[in-house]
Design a protein around this motif. Structure first.
Motif, PDB file in Angstrom:
ATOM      1  N   LEU A 199      21.065  50.195  -8.780  1.00 55.32           N
ATOM      2  CA  LEU A 199      22.227  50.166  -7.893  1.00 55.32           C
ATOM      3  C   LEU A 199      22.239  48.858  -7.114  1.00 55.32           C
ATOM      4  CD1 LEU A 199      22.522  53.800  -6.506  1.00 55.32           C
ATOM      5  CD2 LEU A 199      23.697  52.723  -8.423  1.00 55.32           C
ATOM      6  N   GLY A 200      23.390  48.221  -7.121  1.00 49.06           N
ATOM      7  CA  GLY A 200      23.521  46.924  -6.468  1.00 49.06           C
ATOM      8  C   GLY A 200      24.555  46.926  -5.365  1.00 49.06           C
ATOM      9  N   GLY A 225      23.031  49.903 -17.403  1.00 51.25           N
ATOM     10  CA  GLY A 225      23.061  48.627 -16.681  1.00 51.25           C
ATOM     11  C   GLY A 225      23.296  48.810 -15.184  1.00 51.25           C
ATOM     12  N   PRO A 226      23.415  47.698 -14.470  1.00 50.20           N
ATOM     13  CA  PRO A 226      23.628  47.759 -13.023  1.00 50.20           C
ATOM     14  C   PRO A 226      24.977  48.387 -12.645  1.00 50.20           C
ATOM     15  CG  PRO A 226      22.950  45.544 -13.701  1.00 50.20           C
ATOM     16  CD  PRO A 226      23.272  46.307 -14.946  1.00 50.20           C
ATOM     17  N   ILE A 227      24.990  49.067 -11.505  1.00 52.13           N
ATOM     18  CA  ILE A 227      26.228  49.573 -10.897  1.00 52.13           C
ATOM     19  C   ILE A 227      26.254  49.019  -9.480  1.00 52.13           C
ATOM     20  CG2 ILE A 227      27.477  51.617 -10.096  1.00 52.13           C
ATOM     21  CD1 ILE A 227      26.225  53.166 -12.436  1.00 52.13           C
ATOM     22  N   THR A 228      27.176  48.098  -9.238  1.00 54.84           N
ATOM     23  CA  THR A 228      27.193  47.368  -7.970  1.00 54.84           C
ATOM     24  C   THR A 228      28.435  47.720  -7.161  1.00 54.84           C
ATOM     25  OG1 THR A 228      25.880  45.561  -8.881  1.00 54.84           O
ATOM     26  CG2 THR A 228      27.233  45.040  -6.982  1.00 54.84           C
ATOM     27  N   TYR A 229      28.219  47.977  -5.885  1.00 55.16           N
ATOM     28  CA  TYR A 229      29.329  48.326  -4.989  1.00 55.16           C
ATOM     29  C   TYR A 229      29.914  47.065  -4.378  1.00 55.16           C
ATOM     30  CZ  TYR A 229      31.749  50.233  -0.879  1.00 55.16           C
ATOM     31  OH  TYR A 229      32.674  50.545   0.071  1.00 55.16           O
ATOM     32  N   GLU A 230      31.244  46.982  -4.461  1.00 49.93           N
ATOM     33  CA  GLU A 230      31.954  45.807  -3.994  1.00 49.93           C
ATOM     34  C   GLU A 230      33.005  46.244  -2.980  1.00 49.93           C
ATOM     35  OE1 GLU A 230      33.459  41.947  -6.511  1.00 49.93           O
ATOM     36  OE2 GLU A 230      34.071  43.888  -7.223  1.00 49.93           O
ATOM     37  N   SER A 231      32.970  45.660  -1.783  1.00 50.13           N
ATOM     38  CA  SER A 231      33.967  45.972  -0.765  1.00 50.13           C
ATOM     39  C   SER A 231      34.087  44.764   0.144  1.00 50.13           C
ATOM     40  CB  SER A 231      33.539  47.202   0.044  1.00 50.13           C
ATOM     41  OG  SER A 231      34.529  47.529   0.994  1.00 50.13           O
ATOM     42  N   PHE A 232      35.285  44.505   0.610  1.00 46.95           N
ATOM     43  CA  PHE A 232      35.497  43.284   1.396  1.00 46.95           C
ATOM     44  C   PHE A 232      36.239  43.583   2.698  1.00 46.95           C
ATOM     45  CE2 PHE A 232      35.531  42.140  -3.121  1.00 46.95           C
ATOM     46  CZ  PHE A 232      34.513  41.198  -3.156  1.00 46.95           C
ATOM     47  N   SER A 233      35.833  42.864   3.746  1.00 47.64           N
ATOM     48  CA  SER A 233      36.548  42.906   5.012  1.00 47.64           C
ATOM     49  C   SER A 233      36.797  41.464   5.444  1.00 47.64           C
ATOM     50  CB  SER A 233      35.692  43.609   6.078  1.00 47.64           C
ATOM     51  OG  SER A 233      36.175  43.280   7.378  1.00 47.64           O
TER      52      SER A 233
END
Ligand code: MN
Length: 296
Positions: free
Chosen positions: A5-6, A237-245
């Motif tokens: 987890l990324g 493979g990797p599972i990466t969480y992406e969120s932006f502020s």
């Protein structure tokens, strides 16, 4: 699933000064992630030795992501731009190698921009030629390249998983993989679970998140069916969480990503919840898929 987890570093920081690197790496490890995804957009500012030392100390892995710009677009008709793009990708791979990164992903195959025209066959062929050479360099360091399939406002080349699969097949290198992202799939795919099945063994990197790129569970993405699809194809493979502020990333990223409203304020809460939520989705999917109904 044995997925690592990324977490995307831009949840914590805008750039990559030594102070920002220390904060992002330590927070990512503290919240229980296995890897941090660093934006390679500001490559020259990365102190590679310092970052690597901090990653080792925190005990987490690293991946890099980027989008090319118009002056370095390997899908361009202008050979100078294609050459500049190839040189840039080589530079990124060298830094990834020195950092010990396992993956380099994102919009590596074109510029990260809204195009005014559809791609040309010659432009796509140029991109594929360059990627085959970059793949060879990446393979020498055990690096996988993820071709991120994104929405129509961010590239004109790969908008669907099917296009990603075709592109990777044409490159024909075992370390060039499809990178899917729930936010983009929610815009472009008829059926995100079917898209994951279509990618199958070629899926090499995955971004989770929400339809508005904010707090997990508050958007319209059908994560249950998506995580079940990942479990069914045996994605490891990797599972990466992406969120932006915009409060964190500032300009120019706020403008590029179009963050005109805030979906969260407390990064710690956002990330703690995303980690738990993603683990929960994975556990439920694994359970559902392993318990196939059959007669005794
Ligand atoms: Mn993404």
């Amino acid at each position: 699933m044995k997925n690592r987890l990324g977490l995307h570093a831009n949840v914590w920081v805008a750039g990559w000064s030594e102070t920002e690197a220390a904060r992002a790496i330590d927070k990512t490890a503290e919240f229980g992630f296995d890897l941090i995804e660093i934006s390679a957009m500001e490559l020259l500012k990365i102190n590679v030795a310092d970052t690597r030392r901090r990653l080792d100390k925190a005990g987490i892995g690293v991946t890099l992501s980027l989008g090319l710009d118009a002056q370095r677009d390997i899908s361009s008709a202008d050979p100078l731009r294609v050459a500049a793009g190839e040189a840039h990708l080589r530079e990124v791979i060298a830094i990834a190698r020195d950092l010990g990164a396992t993956h380099v992903c994102g919009i590596l195959y074109s510029a990260f921009q809204k195009y005014e025209q559809p791609p040309t066959a010659a432009g796509v062929a140029s991109s594929i030629d360059v990627m085959a050479r970059i793949a060879e360099k990446a393979a020498a360091s055990g690096i996988t390249l993820g071709m991120e399939v994104v929405n129509r406002y961010e590239t004109n080349v790969l908008n669907t998983a099917a296009q990603g699969v075709e592109y990777c097949r044409r490159v024909g290198a075992p370390n060039v993989k499809v990178h899917l992202d729930v936010y983009h799939m929610n815009i472009e795919e008829a059926d995100a679970a079917a898209a994951i099945h279509a990618a199958g063994d070629l899926l090499g990197y995955f971004h989770t998140g929400e339809s508005h790129r904010g707090y997990m569970g508050t958007g319209s993405v059908d994560l249950k069916s998506i995580f079940q699809a990942l479990a069914r194809i045996g994605y490891e493979g990797p599972i990466t969480y992406e969120s932006f502020s915009s409060r964190v990333v500032g300009q120019p990223l706020t403008g590029i990503l179009g963050i005109w409203r805030e979906t969260w304020e407390d990064g710690d809460d956002l990330v703690r919840h995303a980690r738990m939520y993603t683990q929960s989705q994975m556990n439920a999917a694994k359970y559902a898929v392993s318990r196939r109904n059959s007669l005794p």
